[in-house]
Design an enzyme around this catalytic site. Structure first.
Site, PDB file in Angstrom:
ATOM      1  N   HIS A  25       0.854  -1.193   0.000  1.00 39.28           N
ATOM      2  CA  HIS A  25       0.000   0.000   0.000  1.00 39.28           C
ATOM      3  C   HIS A  25       0.883   1.233   0.000  1.00 39.28           C
ATOM      4  O   HIS A  25       1.947   1.218   0.634  1.00 39.28           O
ATOM      5  CB  HIS A  25      -0.918   0.012   1.234  1.00 39.28           C
ATOM      6  CG  HIS A  25      -2.063   0.933   1.071  1.00 39.28           C
ATOM      7  ND1 HIS A  25      -1.974   2.279   1.347  1.00 39.28           N
ATOM      8  CD2 HIS A  25      -3.323   0.723   0.610  1.00 39.28           C
ATOM      9  CE1 HIS A  25      -3.126   2.845   1.073  1.00 39.28           C
ATOM     10  NE2 HIS A  25      -3.956   1.931   0.614  1.00 39.28           N
ATOM     11  N   ASP A  81      -7.963  -5.567   0.068  1.00 34.02           N
ATOM     12  CA  ASP A  81      -8.448  -6.377  -1.048  1.00 34.02           C
ATOM     13  C   ASP A  81      -8.061  -7.842  -0.929  1.00 34.02           C
ATOM     14  O   ASP A  81      -8.566  -8.676  -1.674  1.00 34.02           O
ATOM     15  CB  ASP A  81      -7.903  -5.821  -2.368  1.00 34.02           C
ATOM     16  CG  ASP A  81      -8.529  -4.479  -2.696  1.00 34.02           C
ATOM     17  OD1 ASP A  81      -9.723  -4.327  -2.422  1.00 34.02           O
ATOM     18  OD2 ASP A  81      -7.828  -3.601  -3.211  1.00 34.02           O
TER      19      ASP A  81
HETATM   20  N1  CMC Z   1       4.148  -7.546  -4.858  1.00 30.19           N
HETATM   21  C1  CMC Z   1       5.515  -7.555  -5.028  1.00 30.19           C
HETATM   22  N2  CMC Z   1       6.271  -6.442  -4.910  1.00 30.19           N
HETATM   23  C2  CMC Z   1       5.657  -5.299  -4.605  1.00 30.19           C
HETATM   24  C3  CMC Z   1       4.255  -5.214  -4.395  1.00 30.19           C
HETATM   25  C4  CMC Z   1       3.513  -6.410  -4.537  1.00 30.19           C
HETATM   26  N3  CMC Z   1       2.185  -6.384  -4.361  1.00 30.19           N
HETATM   27  N4  CMC Z   1       3.906  -3.937  -4.099  1.00 30.19           N
HETATM   28  C5  CMC Z   1       5.062  -3.230  -4.113  1.00 30.19           C
HETATM   29  N5  CMC Z   1       6.104  -4.051  -4.417  1.00 30.19           N
HETATM   30  C6  CMC Z   1       7.544  -3.676  -4.451  1.00 30.19           C
HETATM   31  C7  CMC Z   1       7.858  -2.881  -5.706  1.00 30.19           C
HETATM   32  O1  CMC Z   1       8.267  -3.719  -6.775  1.00 30.19           O
HETATM   33  C8  CMC Z   1       8.976  -1.995  -5.205  1.00 30.19           C
HETATM   34  O2  CMC Z   1      10.156  -2.776  -5.142  1.00 30.19           O
HETATM   35  P1  CMC Z   1      11.593  -2.117  -5.504  1.00 30.19           P
HETATM   36  O3  CMC Z   1      11.823  -1.077  -4.452  1.00 30.19           O
HETATM   37  O4  CMC Z   1      12.556  -3.253  -5.461  1.00 30.19           O
HETATM   38  O5  CMC Z   1      11.462  -1.520  -6.878  1.00 30.19           O
HETATM   39  C9  CMC Z   1       8.588  -1.661  -3.770  1.00 30.19           C
HETATM   40  O6  CMC Z   1       7.774  -2.778  -3.358  1.00 30.19           O
HETATM   41  C10 CMC Z   1       7.785  -0.354  -3.626  1.00 30.19           C
HETATM   42  O7  CMC Z   1       6.686  -0.402  -4.519  1.00 30.19           O
HETATM   43  P2  CMC Z   1       6.012   0.863  -5.228  1.00 30.19           P
HETATM   44  O8  CMC Z   1       5.427   0.427  -6.530  1.00 30.19           O
HETATM   45  O9  CMC Z   1       7.021   1.978  -5.267  1.00 30.19           O
HETATM   46  O10 CMC Z   1       4.899   1.231  -4.179  1.00 30.19           O
HETATM   47  P3  CMC Z   1       3.634   2.162  -4.456  1.00 30.19           P
HETATM   48  O11 CMC Z   1       3.340   2.846  -3.189  1.00 30.19           O
HETATM   49  O12 CMC Z   1       3.864   3.012  -5.659  1.00 30.19           O
HETATM   50  O13 CMC Z   1       2.470   1.127  -4.818  1.00 30.19           O
HETATM   51  C11 CMC Z   1       0.624  -0.321  -4.684  1.00 30.19           C
HETATM   52  C12 CMC Z   1       1.457   0.760  -3.978  1.00 30.19           C
HETATM   53  C13 CMC Z   1      -0.612  -0.637  -3.830  1.00 30.19           C
HETATM   54  C14 CMC Z   1       0.147   0.185  -6.047  1.00 30.19           C
HETATM   55  C15 CMC Z   1       1.491  -1.594  -4.848  1.00 30.19           C
HETATM   56  O14 CMC Z   1       1.889  -2.079  -3.588  1.00 30.19           O
HETATM   57  C16 CMC Z   1       0.778  -2.679  -5.647  1.00 30.19           C
HETATM   58  O15 CMC Z   1       0.828  -2.662  -6.878  1.00 30.19           O
HETATM   59  N6  CMC Z   1       0.079  -3.659  -4.952  1.00 30.19           N
HETATM   60  C17 CMC Z   1      -0.713  -4.665  -5.631  1.00 30.19           C
HETATM   61  C18 CMC Z   1      -2.061  -4.056  -6.041  1.00 30.19           C
HETATM   62  C19 CMC Z   1      -3.001  -3.894  -4.873  1.00 30.19           C
HETATM   63  O16 CMC Z   1      -3.178  -4.785  -4.048  1.00 30.19           O
HETATM   64  N7  CMC Z   1      -3.679  -2.733  -4.818  1.00 30.19           N
HETATM   65  C20 CMC Z   1      -4.694  -2.438  -3.801  1.00 30.19           C
HETATM   66  C21 CMC Z   1      -4.292  -1.342  -2.866  1.00 30.19           C
HETATM   67  S1  CMC Z   1      -5.323  -1.260  -1.382  1.00 30.19           S
HETATM   68  C22 CMC Z   1      -6.917  -0.915  -1.948  1.00 30.19           C
HETATM   69  C23 CMC Z   1      -7.055   0.416  -2.586  1.00 30.19           C
HETATM   70  O17 CMC Z   1      -6.779   1.420  -1.928  1.00 30.19           O
HETATM   71  O18 CMC Z   1      -7.490   0.482  -3.725  1.00 30.19           O
END
Ligand code: CMC
Length: 444
Positions: A313, A371
């Site tokens: 998140h 989720d």
């Molecule tokens: N699985 C594997 N690696 C992950 C995941 C994941 N679900 N989420 C983040 N990472 C890794 C990412 O690859 C990155 O690694 P590195 O530093 O080596 O490049 C690090 O963690 C930071 O990730 P980020 O993309 O910079 O984080 P963000 O804050 O931009 O993204 C997020 C947040 C929710 C979009 C992301 O965690 C994600 O894609 N999760 C899966 C989708 C999901 O479950 N979304 C629902 C969110 S909660 C409900 C809502 O509010 O809608």
């Protein structure tokens, strides 16, 4: 800022390249980190700020929802989400989010009455559905039908009139379950079911989704209570992507139905509300808890774009308090339905267990989000995966509406117009088509 506290300090930025400097106010809210008010930065130093994804940018001031991501805290108007999920109900939470306080008995009864009596949709809207393919994704239908509401309810689109704003807000909250249930019925090829005024908000949604005209519908109170809780948990989440989309659209003066349709479109993405559908697809694909290890490996592989849906998140870096409530609810619902062995739940629990002790997830502070478990409950209730995000949209509508109202009532609000770091070609002269080849050759 119109309504926030006076500056609680200043931050001075010294520009070593021009020897200019500016002193910017540091502003405190009632909780959370202080913010630097950068509105004079461009005027003083000629610089914009650069923050793709708004990872460190406050886009507005708000009194609605507070999140402390490090501590796993989520408050609606100051009330912890765990207390609301345990003791309140969705109608009360809607009132709280919209008006700032929990209602007394008379206010509550009036509100429930008003929402209940707005649940039917204009009869002509029924025919609108016939234009969609039967296999359309429910969120595609929601984006279209919610947007179309402004074509049916002209008497509540004047955003300068507080009564119009209130009626539009009530209509949106009240009609969203009807619209979503109709999308489901249309896909199933079953007749639409009208809402029943003796039923609660969550009961009505179950009724409109699962009842058929041929026989009486038996309401399961445990399931309707669980659904009510799911709506509470999804009701608002401060400046997330869809709420920000609603605010961005609202800042232009667009009508509330159009703004909420924009929110639906934003919610649909798999990184946001679309994740609940993706979680279930992922769990089904993993299939067996013995396969979990290889999927975790895949999620950790930097050359593989796959991510574990339902994990991570932007704000929560410790735990998602909504996920804790919903995990408990998942067990209650499966128990009520007599489902002793749910392979997807077993896969989910194994995935959570492995990921929570894995260095990759610990280092990046990735935890199950709301989720992760919601899909298991919705599947057990009989909803197809394609309906999951539509259910999220029903719960979130009150949050979008509260954020939109706050925006419209904020005297400091301006049209949202971010700036950019331009990296394209700088000014060049137009070349007639006949001379382009030669010009390109000459430029090489
Ligand atoms: N699985 C594997 N690696 C992950 C995941 C994941 N679900 N989420 C983040 N990472 C890794 C990412 O690859 C990155 O690694 P590195 O530093 O080596 O490049 C690090 O963690 C930071 O990730 P980020 O993309 O910079 O984080 P963000 O804050 O931009 O993204 C997020 C947040 C929710 C979009 C992301 O965690 C994600 O894609 N999760 C899966 C989708 C999901 O479950 N979304 C629902 C969110 S909660 C409900 C809502 O509010 O809608």
């Amino acid at each position: 800022m119109a309504d926030s506290k006076a500056p609680s300090g200043t931050v001075t930025i010294i520009d070593n390249t021009s020897n200019k400097q500016t002193t910017l106010p540091l502003v405190s809210g009632t909780a959370g980190p202080k913010v630097i008010d950068i509105r004079n930065l461009y005027k003083d130093l000629g610089y914009f700020t650069f923050d793709p994804g708004y990872t460190a940018t406050g886009s507005c001031q708000s009194k609605i929802t507070y999140i402390d991501g490090d501590e796993g805290v989520l408050l609606y108007r100051g009330y912890p989400i765990e207390q609301l999920a345990e003791h309140s109900d969705f109608m009360e939470v809607c009132y709280l989010l919209l008006f700032g306080d929990l209602p007394d008995k008379a206010q509550r009864d009036q509100f429930v009455h008003d929402i209940t009596y707005h649940t039917m949709v204009h009869d002509q809207l029924n025919r609108f559905y016939q234009g969609f393919r039967r296999d359309a994704h429910p969120m595609a239908v929601m984006c279209g039908v919610v947007g179309a509401l402004s074509a049916f309810y002209h008497d509540s689109t004047d955003i300068t009139d507080p009564l119009h704003r209130k009626v539009a807000s009530y209509r949106l909250i009240a009609k969203m379950p009807t619209i979503a249930a109709m999308a489901y019925k249309y896909a199933m090829g079953q007749p639409f079911m009208y809402p029943q005024n003796n039923l609660s908000y969550a009961e009505n949604f179950l009724y409109m989704s699962y009842a058929v005209p041929a026989e009486p519908y038996k309401m399961n109170k445990i399931l309707s209570k669980a659904l009510d809780k799911i709506f509470i948990l999804h009701a608002d989440h401060e400046q997330n992507a869809s709420a920000s989309t609603v605010r961005m659209s609202g800042s232009t003066g667009a009508n509330p139905f159009a703004c909420i349709a924009a929110g639906c479109a934003s919610l649909w993405g798999p990184s946001h509300g679309g994740a609940n559908e993706e979680v279930l697809k992922m769990l089904a694909e993993i299939g067996d808890k013995r396969n979990v290890g290889q999927w975790v490996k895949k999620a950790k592989d930097p050359s593989d774009p796959f991510r574990l849906f339902g994990f991570g998140h932007r704000v929560y870096k410790n735990f998602d308090p909504r996920a804790q409530v919903i995990q408990k609810t998942a067990h209650e619902v499966l128990g009520e339905l007599g489902i002793k062995h749910e392979p997807l739940l077993e896969v989910a629990m194994e995935l959570e267990r492995i990921a929570l002790v894995d260095d990759y997830f610990i280092k990046r502070r990735l935890y199950p989000n709301v989720d992760f478990y919601s899909g298991i409950i919705l599947k057990a209730m009989g909803f197809p995966t394609s309906m999951f995000t539509a259910l999220f949209a029903i719960g979130r509508t009150v949050g979008w509406v509260a954020q939109w109202n706050e925006l419209i009532e904020d005297p400091s609000q301006k049209i949202n117009r971010p700036r950019q770091l331009y990296t394209g070609v700088t000014k060049r002269d137009y070349v007639p088509v006949a001379k382009r080849k030669a010009a390109a050759k000459a430029a090489q």
